[in-house]
Design an enzyme around this catalytic site. Structure first.
Site: not given
Ligand code: GLN
Length: 493
Positions: A76, A157, A181
Site C-alpha cells: 500500500k 482504503s 481498511s
C-alpha cells in the site's frame, strides 16, 4: 504459471525450481500491464522489482531461506519505501520519495520479499471505496451477476492492495487498517484480511492517519498466507513507542489446529438491521463452527452503537494533528500561488488535499478546539474506555472469540458511491471500527457469495494478542466455505 498462487504454493514452486523468482515477478509485471485499467497501482518500478527478484534467485541458489524469499508482494502506498515514491494517494505527497524504509516493509525485505509496486488507496487512508485517491479510483475486477456492466468499488482504503491480490497481479499485499481498511476491502474482494492487535506491527515509516488506531495488516488469498505475512511484518520495534514488546508466536502452526471446545460469541447488537443474506451467511458460519466442535454463546455489547460516532471524532482529531506537517515547507509539493508564509501554507494545503481529507481536518480541528474539546473529544475518549471495558467484561470473560459481520453489504457501484453522503459512506465501517477503537485483532474471511454473485466475508474479533486463535477458527470457516470453488463462479467482465 499457475493462476491465483498462494505464498505457500509459490514457495514450494521456487524451492522445486519449477520457476525462478525472476520469472514469477515478470509474470506479474506483465499482468499488471495487461490489467492496468483496474488502476490498482500508483507506482510500479519494473527494473527495481526484477533486480530484487534476481537477488532472491541467487539467494535461493545458494541455499538461503526466508518466509517470503522471492515472493512478489504489493505494498500500500502508505508505507515509506526508500527511494520509491510514496504518495498516500494524495496530490500533496505526489512527489515524495522517502529516504527511509518503514519497519513493516523492511521486515518483509529481510524475509526476502520482492516488492512489485505501490498500490492505490484512498487519500491518506480516509475512505471505504478507494474513490478519494488523487490517482483516480481503483476498480473491483468482479462484477454483479445481475448487471455486469456496472463498475464496482474494491472497498477502501486499501482498495489497490485488495484488487492487486484478488485480480492475481501479485501473490499477496500489505495494507493498513485504522477503521476497517484491510478487512472491508478483503470482504468485498473475497480475500482474507487481518488487522492485528494494536502494537503488534510497528507504525514506524507508515504515513500516519490516526496514530492510536493505525495498524498494518496483510491481504491474502488464504488464511495460511495471512499467517505467513503477519509472521513477517509483526514484531517489537523500538522506533515506535506504542510497539508491543511481546513474543510473536508461530502463527502458521495454528492454521488447521483443532477448535474443539472453543466458545464463540454472537453479538446481539451486530445483528441489528442486517440484510437477510448476511444473517444467513452468519448462520452458516455458526453452523460450521458448531460442527467443528465449538460452542456458540449469544451475548450483548451495549456500547456497540456508540462506536462509529466515537471513531468519527477520535480519528479526525488525530488526523488534523498528524496532517499539520504537510505545509509546503518540508517534504510536500508547494503551491506556486503564494505571497507570504501564511498564503504558502493556505494555498499548498488548499491545492494539495482532496475534499474528504479537508472534511476530516475541519472536523478534527473543530472537536479539538477550546469550547468543544470536552463536549466531543473528551467524551469520545470516555466512550472508547467504555467500549474497551465492554469487550473485556461482557465478551472475553465468557467466550474465546466473537463471530460478527465484516460489512453491512457487498461491494457497490462507483456511480452509487459518488451519490452517497459522507455519513452514508461512514456507515460502511460500523462493524469494523470496534476492533480499532478497542485495540483488538480482527480478521475477515471469505465465507460465501451474495445473490448477486459477489464475495461476502465474516469477521472474527479476539482478545488482545490472540491472533493465533483467530487463525485457527478462521481456517475452519475457510475450509467449510470452500470459497476457492465459489470464486470460480464469480463474473469477471
Ligand atoms: N473507512 C474508514 C475511514 O474512512 C477507515 C479507514 C481506514 O481504516 N484507514 O476512516
Amino acid at each position: 504459471m499457475k493462476e491465483y498462487m498462494t505464498i505457500a504454493q509459490a514457495r514450494a514452486g521456487l524451492k522445486k525450481k519449477e520457476f525462478s523468482s525472476f520469472e514469477l515477478t515478470k509474470y506479474y509485471l506483465n499482468k499488471i500491464e495487461e490489467l492496468a485499467d483496474l488502476n490498482a497501482f500508483i507506482t510500479v518500478d519494473q527494473e527495481r522489482a526484477l533486480t530484487c527478484a534476481k537477488q532472491a534467485d541467487s539467494k535461493i541458489a545458494s541455499g538461503e531461506d526466508g518466509i517470503l524469499l522471492g515472493i512478489p508482494i504489493a505494498v500500500k502506498d502508505l508505507f515509506c519505501t526508500r527511494g520509491v515514491r510514496t504518495t498516500a494517494g494524495s496530490k500533496i505527497l505526489s512527489e515524495f520519495v522517502p529516504e527511509y524504509e518503514s519497519t513493516v516493509t523492511q521486515n518483509m525485505l529481510n524475509d526476502g520479499a520482492v516488492f512489485i509496486g505501490k498500490t492505490n488507496m484512498d487519500e491518506f487512508a480516509m475512505g471505504s471505496a478507494n474513490i478519494t485517491s488523487f490517482f483516480g479510483p481503483c476498480f473491483l475486477r468482479y462484477r454483479r451477476k445481475t448487471d455486469p456492466s456496472i463498475r464496482l468499488v474494491p472497498g477502501g482504503s486499501s482498495g489497490g492492495s485488495a484488487t492487486a491480490v484478488a485480480s492475481d497481479l501479485c501473490i499477496a499485499a500489505v495494507g493498513s487498517d485504522t477503521g476497517g481498511s484491510v478487512r472491508q476491502p478483503a470482504a468485498f474482494s473475497g480475500l482474507v484480511g487481518i488487522k492485528p492487535t494494536y502494537g503488534v506491527c510497528s507504525r514506524w515509516g507508515m504515513i500516519a492517519f490516526a496514530s492510536s488506531l493505525d495498524q498494518a495488516g496483510p491481504l491474502t488469498k488464504t488464511v495460511e498466507d495471512a499467517a505467513i505475512m503477519l509472521q513477517s511484518i509483526a514484531g517489537y520495534d523500538e522506533k515506535d513507542s506504542t510497539s508491543a514488546n511481546i513474543k510473536i508466536p508461530n502463527y502458521s502452526k495454528s492454521v488447521g489446529e483443532s477448535v474443539r471446545g472453543m466458545k464463540i460469541g454472537l453479538v446481539k447488537e451486530y445483528a441489528d438491521g442486517l440484510s437477510q443474506e448476511t444473517i444467513d451467511l452468519l448462520g452458516r458460519a455458526r453452523q460450521w463452527l458448531v460442527e467443528a466442535g465449538c460452542e456458540t454463546v449469544e451475548l450483548s455489547l451495549k456500547t456497540t452503537p456508540y462506536t462509529l460516532p466515537a471513531y468519527y471524532i477520535i480519528a479526525p482529531a488525530e488526523a488534523s494533528s498528524n496532517l499539520a506537517r504537510y505545509d509546503g515547507v518540508r517534504y510536500t509539493r508547494r503551491s506556486e500561488q503564494y505571497t507570504d508564509l501564511d498564503s504558502l501554507y493556505i494555498e499548498t494545503r488548499t491545492e494539495g488535499f482532496g475534499e474528504e481529507v479537508k472534511r476530516r481536518i475541519l472536523t478534527g480541528t473543530y472537536v479539538l478546539s477550546a469550547g468543544y474539546y470536552d463536549a466531543y473529544y473528551r467524551r469520545a475518549l470516555k466512550i472508547q474506555k467504555m467500549i474497551k471495558d465492554d469487550f473485556k467484561n461482557n465478551a472475553f470473560s465468557k467466550v474465546d472469540l466473537l463471530l460478527v459481520p465484516t460489512t453491512p453489504g457487498t461491494s457497490f457501484g462507483i456511480e452509487e458511491s459518488s451519490k452517497m453522503t459522507p455519513v452514508e459512506m461512514y456507515l460502511n465501517d460500523v462493524f469494523t471500527v470496534t476492533a480499532n477503537i478497542a485495540g483488538l485483532p480482527g480478521i475477515s474471511v471469505p465465507a460465501g457469495l451474495s445473490q448477486d454473485g459477489l464475495p461476502m466475508g465474516v469477521q472474527l474479533i479476539g482478545p488482545k494478542f490472540r491472533e493465533a486463535k483467530i487463525f485457527r477458527v478462521a481456517s475452519v470457516i475457510e475450509q467449510s466455505a470452500g470459497f476457492e470453488k465459489l470464486r470460480e463462479g464469480i463474473i469477471i467482465a
